[in-house]
Design a protein around this motif. Structure first.
Motif, PDB file in Angstrom:
ATOM      1  N   PHE A  34      -7.977   9.672  -1.670  1.00 21.04           N
ATOM      2  CA  PHE A  34      -7.854   9.948  -3.266  1.00 21.04           C
ATOM      3  C   PHE A  34      -9.055  10.865  -3.822  1.00 21.04           C
ATOM      4  CE2 PHE A  34      -6.128   4.879  -2.804  1.00 21.04           C
ATOM      5  CZ  PHE A  34      -6.114   5.176  -2.078  1.00 21.04           C
ATOM      6  N   TYR A  36     -12.993  10.603  -5.750  1.00 18.51           N
ATOM      7  CA  TYR A  36     -13.733   9.761  -5.995  1.00 18.51           C
ATOM      8  C   TYR A  36     -14.957  11.338  -6.623  1.00 18.51           C
ATOM      9  CZ  TYR A  36     -12.514   5.223  -3.673  1.00 18.51           C
ATOM     10  OH  TYR A  36     -11.625   4.200  -3.841  1.00 18.51           O
TER      11      TYR A  36
ATOM     12  N   VAL B  31     -10.622  -7.817   1.269  1.00 17.75           N
ATOM     13  CA  VAL B  31     -11.438  -6.868   2.428  1.00 17.75           C
ATOM     14  C   VAL B  31     -12.819  -6.426   1.401  1.00 17.75           C
ATOM     15  CG1 VAL B  31     -11.038  -4.881   3.778  1.00 17.75           C
ATOM     16  CG2 VAL B  31      -8.826  -5.932   2.888  1.00 17.75           C
ATOM     17  N   TYR B  50     -12.146  -8.143   7.197  1.00 16.91           N
ATOM     18  CA  TYR B  50     -10.063  -8.705   6.144  1.00 16.91           C
ATOM     19  C   TYR B  50     -10.561  -9.841   6.272  1.00 16.91           C
ATOM     20  CZ  TYR B  50      -5.354  -7.596   5.357  1.00 16.91           C
ATOM     21  OH  TYR B  50      -3.601  -8.077   4.425  1.00 16.91           O
ATOM     22  N   GLY B  96      -5.795  -5.939   0.435  1.00 14.87           N
ATOM     23  CA  GLY B  96      -5.062  -5.359   1.713  1.00 14.87           C
ATOM     24  C   GLY B  96      -5.135  -4.528   1.937  1.00 14.87           C
ATOM     25  N   THR B  97      -4.059  -3.281   2.271  1.00 14.51           N
ATOM     26  CA  THR B  97      -5.047  -2.355   3.153  1.00 14.51           C
ATOM     27  C   THR B  97      -5.587  -1.011   2.023  1.00 14.51           C
ATOM     28  OG1 THR B  97      -2.638  -1.490   3.044  1.00 14.51           O
ATOM     29  CG2 THR B  97      -3.005  -2.476   4.886  1.00 14.51           C
ATOM     30  N   GLY B  98      -5.978  -1.269   1.263  1.00 16.39           N
ATOM     31  CA  GLY B  98      -6.982  -0.132  -0.140  1.00 16.39           C
ATOM     32  C   GLY B  98      -6.124   0.928  -0.171  1.00 16.39           C
ATOM     33  N   GLU B  99      -4.067   0.495  -0.518  1.00 20.15           N
ATOM     34  CA  GLU B  99      -3.989   1.684  -1.173  1.00 20.15           C
ATOM     35  C   GLU B  99      -4.157   1.941  -1.687  1.00 20.15           C
ATOM     36  OE1 GLU B  99       0.284   0.836   1.795  1.00 20.15           O
ATOM     37  OE2 GLU B  99      -0.261  -0.081   0.177  1.00 20.15           O
ATOM     38  N   GLY B 100      -4.236   0.922  -3.038  1.00 19.98           N
ATOM     39  CA  GLY B 100      -5.541   1.368  -4.176  1.00 19.98           C
ATOM     40  C   GLY B 100      -6.616   1.781  -4.252  1.00 19.98           C
ATOM     41  N   GLY B 101      -7.055   1.831  -3.281  1.00 17.29           N
ATOM     42  CA  GLY B 101      -8.722   2.854  -3.267  1.00 17.29           C
ATOM     43  C   GLY B 101      -9.881   1.491  -3.458  1.00 17.29           C
TER      44      GLY B 101
END
Lengths: 112, 113
Positions: A34, A36, B31, B50, B96-101
């Motif tokens: 990512f 930021y 999370v 979590y 969840g695992t933070g794939e979306g930031g």
């Protein structure tokens, strides 16, 4: 060696310039990437995710090179409002939640 | 608007006096993270939850504790703040695992006097 390394800059560019930042990471198992943006004394805000196929959002283009373990951010037609610190973030999944490692950031100043 | 809210924005505490920082979220993310950021440095992960599972980073000092009483709230307790603990403390959430930031709160800037 840091897990995520960025050129700290500062990058000072005139309005309208094109500027590129690179970021290298050491963990080849990293899975998500990512960029930021962080303004002075504010929280980081997600700018964009980075994919191997490259992705573009308006004036911003991000690219991932897994073989060389680096990601890049290209800003075209820089605006004064682009002045900020840009943080490269690399995420792995060796725990139940993604663990993100932040770079120290690259500072950009766009001048009139 | 759904968001991550941190209170207070600015906190001044005395050396050695316990202090608690709070974070709440309306995103229903499972999370929640606490980061410490010092000037011109990268945010440093202290720990994360979590759901109810607490995960401490190996190098997080024992002086730092956290509580998550429910999905929406998470607290950072600093038992005996030292001058070196002065920093911006950022709460973040992810699904969840933070794939979306991550979504960050606006942070609490802690000063130790």
């Amino acid at each position: 060696r840091k897990e995520v390394e960025q050129d700290p800059g500062p990058f000072n560019v005139p309005e309208g310039a094109t500027v590129a930042f690179n970021c290298t990471y050491s963990n080849s198992a990293s899975q998500s990437f990512f960029w930021y943006r962080q303004d002075c004394r504010k929280e980081p805000k997600l700018l964009m995710s980075v994919y191997s196929s490259g992705n573009e959002d308006g004036r911003f283009t991000a690219q991932l090179n897994r073989a060389s373990q680096y990601i890049s951010l290209l800003i075209r037609d820089s605006k004064l409002s682009d002045s900020a610190t840009y943080l490269c973030v690399v995420m792995g999944y060796n725990t139940n939640a993604g663990k993100s490692t932040f770079g120290d950031g690259t500072t950009l100043t766009v001048k009139p | 608007d759904a968001m991550v809210i941190q209170n207070p924005r600015y906190q001044v505490t005395q050396f050695g006096k316990p202090v608690t920082l709070s974070c709440s979220q309306t995103l229903n993310h499972n999370v929640m993270y606490w980061y410490q950021q010092k000037s011109s440095q990268a945010p440093k992960l202290l720990f994360h939850y979590y759901d109810k599972d607490f995960n401490n980073e190996a190098d997080t000092p024992d002086n730092f504790q956290s509580r998550r009483p429910n999905t929406s709230f998470c607290f950072l307790d600093i038992r005996s703040p030292g001058l070196g603990d002065a920093a911006m403390y950022l709460c973040a959430t992810s699904r969840g695992t933070g794939e979306g930031g991550y979504t960050f709160g606006s942070g609490t800037r802690l000063t130790v006097v």
